[in-house]
Design a protein around this motif. Structure first.
Motif, short mmCIF file in Angstrom:
data_model
loop_
_atom_site.label_atom_id
_atom_site.label_comp_id
_atom_site.label_asym_id
_atom_site.label_seq_id
_atom_site.Cartn_x
_atom_site.Cartn_y
_atom_site.Cartn_z
N THR A 32 38.88 35.12 33.20
CA THR A 32 39.27 36.32 33.34
C THR A 32 38.20 37.18 32.49
N PRO A 33 38.25 38.50 32.59
CA PRO A 33 37.22 39.17 31.81
C PRO A 33 37.06 39.06 30.26
N LEU A 34 38.30 38.31 29.74
CA LEU A 34 38.39 37.82 28.37
C LEU A 34 37.83 36.49 28.16
N ARG A 36 34.67 35.08 29.02
CA ARG A 36 33.52 34.65 29.39
C ARG A 36 32.86 33.72 28.51
N GLN A 64 32.54 33.13 36.62
CA GLN A 64 32.83 34.14 35.69
C GLN A 64 33.59 35.14 36.84
N ILE A 65 34.53 35.94 36.20
CA ILE A 65 35.44 36.95 37.04
C ILE A 65 34.50 37.86 38.20
N ASP A 66 33.29 37.75 38.12
CA ASP A 66 32.37 38.94 38.91
C ASP A 66 32.36 37.97 40.13
N TRP A 89 47.18 42.86 34.84
CA TRP A 89 45.47 42.78 35.26
C TRP A 89 45.71 41.93 36.81
N GLN A 93 44.42 43.30 40.29
CA GLN A 93 43.14 42.92 40.57
C GLN A 93 43.04 41.56 41.38
#
Length: 347
Positions: A32-34, A36, A64-66, A89, A93
């Motif tokens: 997730t964004p958290l 990384r 990574q989430i990207d 989230w 998303q």
């Protein structure tokens, strides 16, 4: 071989990569964004910094989430590995990105209290957030299993729950090993309620640990008081399970999960600190950065019970331990276990 995309690189989701890869499946672990730093570490060295274990050497790919859409391309199943704090989230998303033909399995434990006084499971919540016209098989895991010991291959017994038994059997084939034992259930509400409640009550039982250790933390841990609170917890959990029309047999998952949570982890820490005399704010500051799902489920469950009591559907007096936990964490009340309220007279 199947490809399973794990969304969320938390401890439990990451631990599930062990049985999956051992069974010859490919795991795509998406942070997730958290997450990384976790993904960076795992990709570079294979080490998971919060699980504190080397992840499987083979069958793992990190994203990574990207790059989540790349990770979902061609996948056969998705595992939701976010905490309770990440369900919104995930719903907003990630759910829209999952193809209708790809089933979802969630490790997130908890329930959500609604304004009408009902409690719904996370699978039901996710289903309510699906875009119009979208269909998705949403399933979940419940039962006593800590991430560390799963990664260490200690024997664990859990339940996979969902509506479609054939899909549950597919998930069981992916994850079942000689140390990870899986029961299957279509009683989603019963399983999810039982395992969600354990977080709130594990905090309650852990108060006894702190009371025994004392303000300086140098006392001796006692077990009579813990056992008493454990018993009261099971009594209240059974009552709550009945209120949501969950099968009473599911108490084995809640009780087992309660047992293992009391012996270690984040909920034990917060309960112990509160029992030692820390205020809720002081205890939270001591555990800064730690995800505490016990606070979420205790607050939600207490709110739900109060709403039911307002409608004369239950009596608050039937849930003295839950109400005391709620008073401690949400109303600044000091720890004072209401022991006499646990006493009963049967004629």
């Amino acid at each position: 071989m199947s490809i399973i995309t794990f969304i969320g690189a938390g401890q439990m989701a990451s631990a599930l990569s062990f049985p999956a890869t051992e069974n010859g499946h490919e795991v795509r672990l998406v942070g997730t964004p958290l997450d990384r730093d976790i993904i960076d570490s795992a990709e570079l060295t294979g080490f998971h910094p919060t699980l504190k274990r080397q992840l499987p050497h083979e069958g793992m790919t990190y994203y990574q989430i990207d790059d989540v859409e790349l990770a979902l391309d061609g996948t056969n199943a998705v595992l939701c590995g976010v905490s309770s704090f990440g369900v919104d989230w995930f719903a907003e998303q990630i759910l829209p990105l999952i193809p209708d033909t790809v089933p979802l399995l969630s490790v997130t434990k908890g329930m959500i209290d609604q304004e009408d006084g009902t409690m719904i499971t996370y699978p039901d919540y996710f289903a309510s957030k699906l875009p119009a016209g979208k269909k998705l098989s949403i399933n979940a895991i419940g039962g006593p299993c800590t991430s560390y010991e799963l990664a260490d291959k200690d024997h664990s017994t859990v339940a996979f729950c969902g509506i479609d038994m054939e899909i549950l059997k597919r998930f069981k084939k992916i994850f079942a090993t000689d140390y990870y034992h899986i029961s299957l259930s279509r009683d989603v509400v019963g399983v999810e309620c039982a395992v969600a409640l354990k977080n709130a009550y594990a905090l309650g039982v852990s108060l006894a640990i702190g009371l025994a250790l004392g303000p300086n933390g140098d006392g001796k841990e006692h077990y009579n008081s813990q056992a008493a609170l454990f018993g009261q917890s099971i009594k209240e959990m059974k009552h709550l399970l009945k209120l949501v029309n969950g099968g009473e047999e599911n108490i084995i998952y809640g009780a087992g999960d309660l047992y293992v949570t009391i012996f270690g982890g984040r909920t034990r820490k917060i309960g112990t600190l509160l029992g030692r005399g820390f205020t809720f704010e002081e205890a939270m500051a001591e555990l800064e950065g730690v995800t505490l799902e016990s606070i979420v489920i205790a607050t939600r469950t207490a709110h739900w019970v109060r709403r039911l009591a307002e409608r004369n559907m239950v009596k608050l007096a039937d849930f003295p331990l839950l109400m005391h936990v709620d008073a401690i964490i949400n109303h600044g009340v000091p720890v004072a276990i209401p022991w006499s309220t646990f006493e009963t007279e049967k004629y």
